[in-house]
Design an enzyme around this catalytic site. Structure first.
Site, PDB file in Angstrom:
ATOM      1  N   ASP A 187      33.380  60.708   2.630  1.00 15.44           N
ATOM      2  CA  ASP A 187      32.410  59.626   2.432  1.00 15.44           C
ATOM      3  C   ASP A 187      32.385  58.842   3.733  1.00 15.44           C
ATOM      4  O   ASP A 187      32.943  59.292   4.738  1.00 15.44           O
ATOM      5  CB  ASP A 187      32.845  58.743   1.250  1.00 15.44           C
ATOM      6  CG  ASP A 187      31.668  58.156   0.493  1.00 15.44           C
ATOM      7  OD1 ASP A 187      30.861  57.454   1.130  1.00 15.44           O
ATOM      8  OD2 ASP A 187      31.546  58.397  -0.714  1.00 15.44           O
ATOM      9  N   ASP A 194      43.334  46.168  -0.818  1.00 11.09           N
ATOM     10  CA  ASP A 194      43.421  47.012  -2.013  1.00 11.09           C
ATOM     11  C   ASP A 194      43.585  48.492  -1.688  1.00 11.09           C
ATOM     12  O   ASP A 194      44.183  49.238  -2.472  1.00 11.09           O
ATOM     13  CB  ASP A 194      42.172  46.831  -2.888  1.00 11.09           C
ATOM     14  CG  ASP A 194      42.153  45.490  -3.600  1.00 11.09           C
ATOM     15  OD1 ASP A 194      43.232  44.874  -3.712  1.00 11.09           O
ATOM     16  OD2 ASP A 194      41.066  45.061  -4.035  1.00 11.09           O
ATOM     17  N   HIS A 249      30.387  52.214   0.667  1.00 11.76           N
ATOM     18  CA  HIS A 249      30.477  53.233  -0.378  1.00 11.76           C
ATOM     19  C   HIS A 249      31.847  53.896  -0.429  1.00 11.76           C
ATOM     20  O   HIS A 249      32.462  54.017  -1.495  1.00 11.76           O
ATOM     21  CB  HIS A 249      29.383  54.282  -0.147  1.00 11.76           C
ATOM     22  CG  HIS A 249      29.125  55.173  -1.318  1.00 11.76           C
ATOM     23  ND1 HIS A 249      29.745  56.396  -1.480  1.00 11.76           N
ATOM     24  CD2 HIS A 249      28.311  55.025  -2.385  1.00 11.76           C
ATOM     25  CE1 HIS A 249      29.316  56.964  -2.586  1.00 11.76           C
ATOM     26  NE2 HIS A 249      28.441  56.150  -3.158  1.00 11.76           N
ATOM     27  N   LEU A 257      45.275  48.997  -5.291  1.00 14.35           N
ATOM     28  CA  LEU A 257      46.652  48.587  -5.544  1.00 14.35           C
ATOM     29  C   LEU A 257      46.749  47.557  -6.669  1.00 14.35           C
ATOM     30  O   LEU A 257      45.869  46.695  -6.823  1.00 14.35           O
ATOM     31  CB  LEU A 257      47.256  48.000  -4.266  1.00 14.35           C
ATOM     32  CG  LEU A 257      47.504  48.988  -3.123  1.00 14.35           C
ATOM     33  CD1 LEU A 257      47.875  48.236  -1.854  1.00 14.35           C
ATOM     34  CD2 LEU A 257      48.603  49.976  -3.500  1.00 14.35           C
ATOM     35  N   ASN A 299      48.116  44.696  -6.985  1.00 15.92           N
ATOM     36  CA  ASN A 299      48.712  43.631  -6.178  1.00 15.92           C
ATOM     37  C   ASN A 299      48.354  42.236  -6.661  1.00 15.92           C
ATOM     38  O   ASN A 299      48.577  41.250  -5.955  1.00 15.92           O
ATOM     39  CB  ASN A 299      48.307  43.807  -4.708  1.00 15.92           C
ATOM     40  CG  ASN A 299      46.800  43.884  -4.536  1.00 15.92           C
ATOM     41  OD1 ASN A 299      46.039  43.613  -5.459  1.00 15.92           O
ATOM     42  ND2 ASN A 299      46.357  44.275  -3.345  1.00 15.92           N
ATOM     43  N   VAL A 310      40.845  44.726  -6.828  1.00 14.45           N
ATOM     44  CA  VAL A 310      40.536  45.820  -7.750  1.00 14.45           C
ATOM     45  C   VAL A 310      41.763  46.707  -7.936  1.00 14.45           C
ATOM     46  O   VAL A 310      42.413  47.088  -6.953  1.00 14.45           O
ATOM     47  CB  VAL A 310      39.359  46.665  -7.206  1.00 14.45           C
ATOM     48  CG1 VAL A 310      39.131  47.895  -8.066  1.00 14.45           C
ATOM     49  CG2 VAL A 310      38.097  45.819  -7.133  1.00 14.45           C
ATOM     50  N   ALA A 356      27.962  69.118  -7.656  1.00 19.01           N
ATOM     51  CA  ALA A 356      28.485  68.948  -9.014  1.00 19.01           C
ATOM     52  C   ALA A 356      28.147  70.122  -9.930  1.00 19.01           C
ATOM     53  O   ALA A 356      28.908  70.432 -10.859  1.00 19.01           O
ATOM     54  CB  ALA A 356      27.947  67.654  -9.618  1.00 19.01           C
ATOM     55  N   VAL A 374      33.821  73.131  -9.996  1.00 22.56           N
ATOM     56  CA  VAL A 374      33.733  71.724  -9.614  1.00 22.56           C
ATOM     57  C   VAL A 374      33.727  70.901 -10.896  1.00 22.56           C
ATOM     58  O   VAL A 374      32.967  71.200 -11.823  1.00 22.56           O
ATOM     59  CB  VAL A 374      32.454  71.436  -8.795  1.00 22.56           C
ATOM     60  CG1 VAL A 374      32.327  69.940  -8.507  1.00 22.56           C
ATOM     61  CG2 VAL A 374      32.464  72.232  -7.499  1.00 22.56           C
ATOM     62  N   SER A 412      28.654  57.924  -8.619  1.00 29.43           N
ATOM     63  CA  SER A 412      29.530  57.824  -7.449  1.00 29.43           C
ATOM     64  C   SER A 412      30.886  57.235  -7.798  1.00 29.43           C
ATOM     65  O   SER A 412      31.894  57.550  -7.155  1.00 29.43           O
ATOM     66  CB  SER A 412      28.887  56.934  -6.383  1.00 29.43           C
ATOM     67  OG  SER A 412      28.085  57.669  -5.498  1.00 29.43           O
TER      68      SER A 412
END
Length: 501
Positions: free
Chosen positions: A148, A157, A176, A187, A189, A193, A276, A281, A336
Site C-alpha cells: 500500500d 499506534d 490509506h 498498539l 497503548n 486505535v 480478491a 486469495v 479496504s
C-alpha cells in the site's frame, strides 16, 4: 476400461481434477486464468492514447530471454520471466521473444484502485465484533505484509512495529496504508486505535498514488522474500492482470496467506474484483454495525468472509488528518479496512496454531465464521463474519497438497522455475487426498510418469459435489489443449482412466 497407448521408455502425463463444468462434455476443462496475448494498438492514434505507457511481457525465464530484454530496455520484475517495457517497444520485444519460442503472454500494465469509501457514519466500532476484550493475544509468531502507500513509522499506534522493505521513486506516505496497518496491528497503548492483533510485526511495501500491476506484483513477491506470513492487499481492479495473478499464486506456493478487499462496487453492479476473485486469495466483504452488509460492499461468488468495514476508527498520519481534530485518528469505510481485520485475525490464529498451513488458516476462518446476512453462505458476506474464539477452537481441516497447481504452467516449471515432483512413478499404489472448488481452487494438476510396459490406473472418488478427471500428455502446455482422455461421470460416481505405456 479405456486404454491409452503411449510410446517410449517413460511416459510423462498430467492428471487434472476439477469441478464438473456447466457446459457440455465436449468443452475443455475449466481453467483459472487465460494467458493474455494483448499487444499495443497499431495505427489507431485514439486507441493508442488510451493505453498505458508501459506493457508487461512474460517469457521463458532463461539467459536468452534476459539478453533479448536488455536489447529492448525491458525491466525485469520479481515474477519469474516477467518484464516491464515501454509501450512503443512492446510489440518488437514480444516479436523477438516469439521468434525464439520464449513468449508466453503480453498485457498492458493496468491500474488498481484502493478499496476505501470515504463516507463514514459518525460512530466508531469494529474490533469488539471479532475479538472479545477479555481474549488475550498470543505472542506474535508471524509477520503481516502490507502492500500500500507507506505505513507512517512516526505514528505511535503503528510505527514501532513497522519496517519498510523498499525505497525509491513513486512510493508515497499516504493515509490509506497507515489506516490499513492500524486495523491489523494498532498498539494497545491506551490511546488512538487498537488493531485486531495489537503489535503484530508489520512489513510495509510502499506503492505509488497510482498502483500499477507491475508495482503490485513486485510488492507481493518482495514481501514474500521478507518472510511475510500474511499479505494484505486492499486494492483491486475489475480487469485481470496475469502478472499480478502469477505473483499472488507464487506467494501462496511459498506458504503465504494473501487477504484481499472484496470491492466497493455493490451499487455499480458487483463486477468481480481482482486480486480478491482469484483462487487461493481470502476475499473479504464489509459489514456495518448492525452486522448487515455495508451498502457499498460488493457481492459475488468469490467472497469468502466478512468483517467490520463501515465507520471504523483508524490511524492516519497527523499531517493527513482532515476531520478537524488533528489527533491521528479518523473514521473511514471500505472493504479496504475489512480485509486487514481478517489479516490480523489470520495472524493471531496462525500464531496460536503454528502447525496450520496457509490454506488451513483460510479454511478455519471460513468454517468458523459467524453466519450473518442470509442463512448459510451468501455472495455478499460469504461464510459470515470472522470470529476469533471460534477459529481458535475449530478442528484442523485436511491440507490440500502441492498448491497452487491450477494450471499446467504452475507444475511444469514454467511459472515457478522448479517443476512439481511426480506424484506417481510406477509404485503400486499412491492415494492422494485433495479438494477442488469452482472459485477458490478450480483445478488440481498433478504430474505422473508411467514406466515402460506399465499401466497407470487413475481413479477419482468424489466425496462431495461433482469432480471430473482429465489426462494430458507430458508435452501439454496449457489446459485449453485437447486432453488425451477424460472421465466426467455425474455426481459422486467414480471417474477412472487407464494410461498404458
Amino acid at each position: 476400461m479405456r486404454k491409452l497407448i503411449g510410446v517410449g521408455t517413460a511416459l510423462a502425463a498430467t492428471v487434472v481434477l476439477c469441478p464438473a463444468a456447466q457446459a457440455a462434455t465436449t468443452a475443455p476443462p475449466p481453467r483459472p486464468a487465460v494467458l493474455p496475448m494483448v499487444l499495443p494498438s497499431a495505427g489507431d492514434v485514439r486507441a493508442a492514447a488510451a493505453e498505458p505507457s508501459q506493457w508487461l511481457v512474460g517469457a521463458r525465464p532463461d539467459a536468452r530471454t534476459a539478453a533479448v530484454a536488455r536489447r529492448f530496455g525491458a525491466r525485469r520484475l520479481q515474477v519469474a520471466g516477467a518484464y516491464a517495457v515501454r509501450r512503443d517497444r512492446a510489440f518488437a520485444f514480444a516479436a523477438a521473444l516469439r521468434r525464439g519460442g520464449a513468449l508466453t503472454y503480453a498485457e498492458p500494465d493496468s491500474s488498481l484502485q484502493r478499496r476505501s469509501a470515504l463516507d463514514a457514519n459518525p460512530a466508531g466500532w469494529g474490533r469488539g465484533a471479532v475479538v472479545p476484550p477479555t481474549l488475550a493475544p498470543p505472542a506474535a509468531q508471524v509477520t503481516v505484509g502490507i502492500a500500500d502507500d507507506f505505513v507512517d513509522k512516526a505514528h505511535p499506534d503503528v510505527g514501532p512495529q513497522t519496517r519498510w522493505v523498499n525505497t525509491g521513486p513513486g512510493a508515497v506516505l499516504g493515509s490509506h496504508g497507515t489506516e490499513v496497518a492500524s486495523a491489523v496491528s494498532g498498539l494497545a497503548n491506551g490511546t488512538g486505535v487498537e488493531g485486531i492483533f495489537p503489535g503484530v510485526p508489520l512489513l510495509s511495501y510502499g506503492l505509488g498514488s497510482d498502483i500499477s500491476c507491475a508495482d503490485a506484483a513486485n510488492g507481493v513477491l518482495t514481501l514474500v522474500d521478507q518472510k511475510a506470513s500474511v499479505i494484505n492487499l486492499s486494492f483491486g481492479s475489475a480487469s485481470e492482470c496475469f502478472t499480478l495473478y502469477r505473483a499472488v499464486q507464487a506467494a501462496y506456493g511459498a506458504g503465504t496467506l494473501v487477504v484481499a478487499a472484496g470491492g466497493n462496487e455493490f451499487l455499480q453492479g458487483n463486477p468481480p474484483s481482482f486480486p480478491a476473485s482469484w483462487p487461493h486469495v481470502l476475499s473479504v466483504a464489509a459489514l456495518q454495525e448492525s452486522l448487515q452488509p455495508a451498502f457499498f460492499s460488493s457481492a459475488n461468488a468469490a467472497i469468502d468472509v466478512a468483517a467490520p468495514g463501515q465507520a471504523l476508527p483508524l490511524a492516519v498520519p497527523v499531517s493527513l488528518d482532515t476531520d478537524g481534530t488533528p489527533d491521528g485518528v479518523m473514521l473511514d469505510s471500505g472493504t479496504s479496512f475489512a480485509a486487514p481485520i481478517v489479516a490480523g485475525a489470520a495472524a493471531w490464529l496462525w500464531s496460536a496454531r503454528r502447525s496450520l498451513s496457509n490454506g488451513q488458516v483460510a479454511d478455519v476462518l471460513r468454517s468458523s465464521a459467524q453466519d450473518v446476512g442470509e442463512a448459510g453462505y451468501d455472495p455478499q458476506t460469504g461464510y459470515g463474519m470472522v470470529n476469533l474464539p471460534r477459529a481458535l477452537a475449530a478442528r484442523t481441516p485436511a491440507d490440500d497438497p502441492l498448491e497452487p497447481n491450477d494450471e499446467i504452467t504452475f507444475i511444469d516449471g514454467t511459472s515457478f522455475q522448479q517443476p512439481d515432483p511426480y506424484v506417481w512413478r510406477g509404485f503400486p499404489h499412491r492415494p492422494l487426498r485433495a479438494s477442488v472448488d469452482t472459485i477458490e481452487d478450480p483445478v488440481d494438476v498433478y504430474r505422473i510418469q508411467v514406466p515402460a510396459r506399465r499401466q497407470a490406473r487413475i481413479v477419482l472418488r468424489t466425496t462431495f459435489g461433482d469432480a471430473d478427471l482429465f489426462i494430458f500428455g507430458g508435452d501439454a502446455r496449457r489446459l485449453g489443449q485437447r486432453p488425451l482422455a477424460r472421465s466426467e461421470r455425474n455426481g459422486r460416481a467414480t471417474d477412472a482412466l487407464t494410461l498404458t505405456n
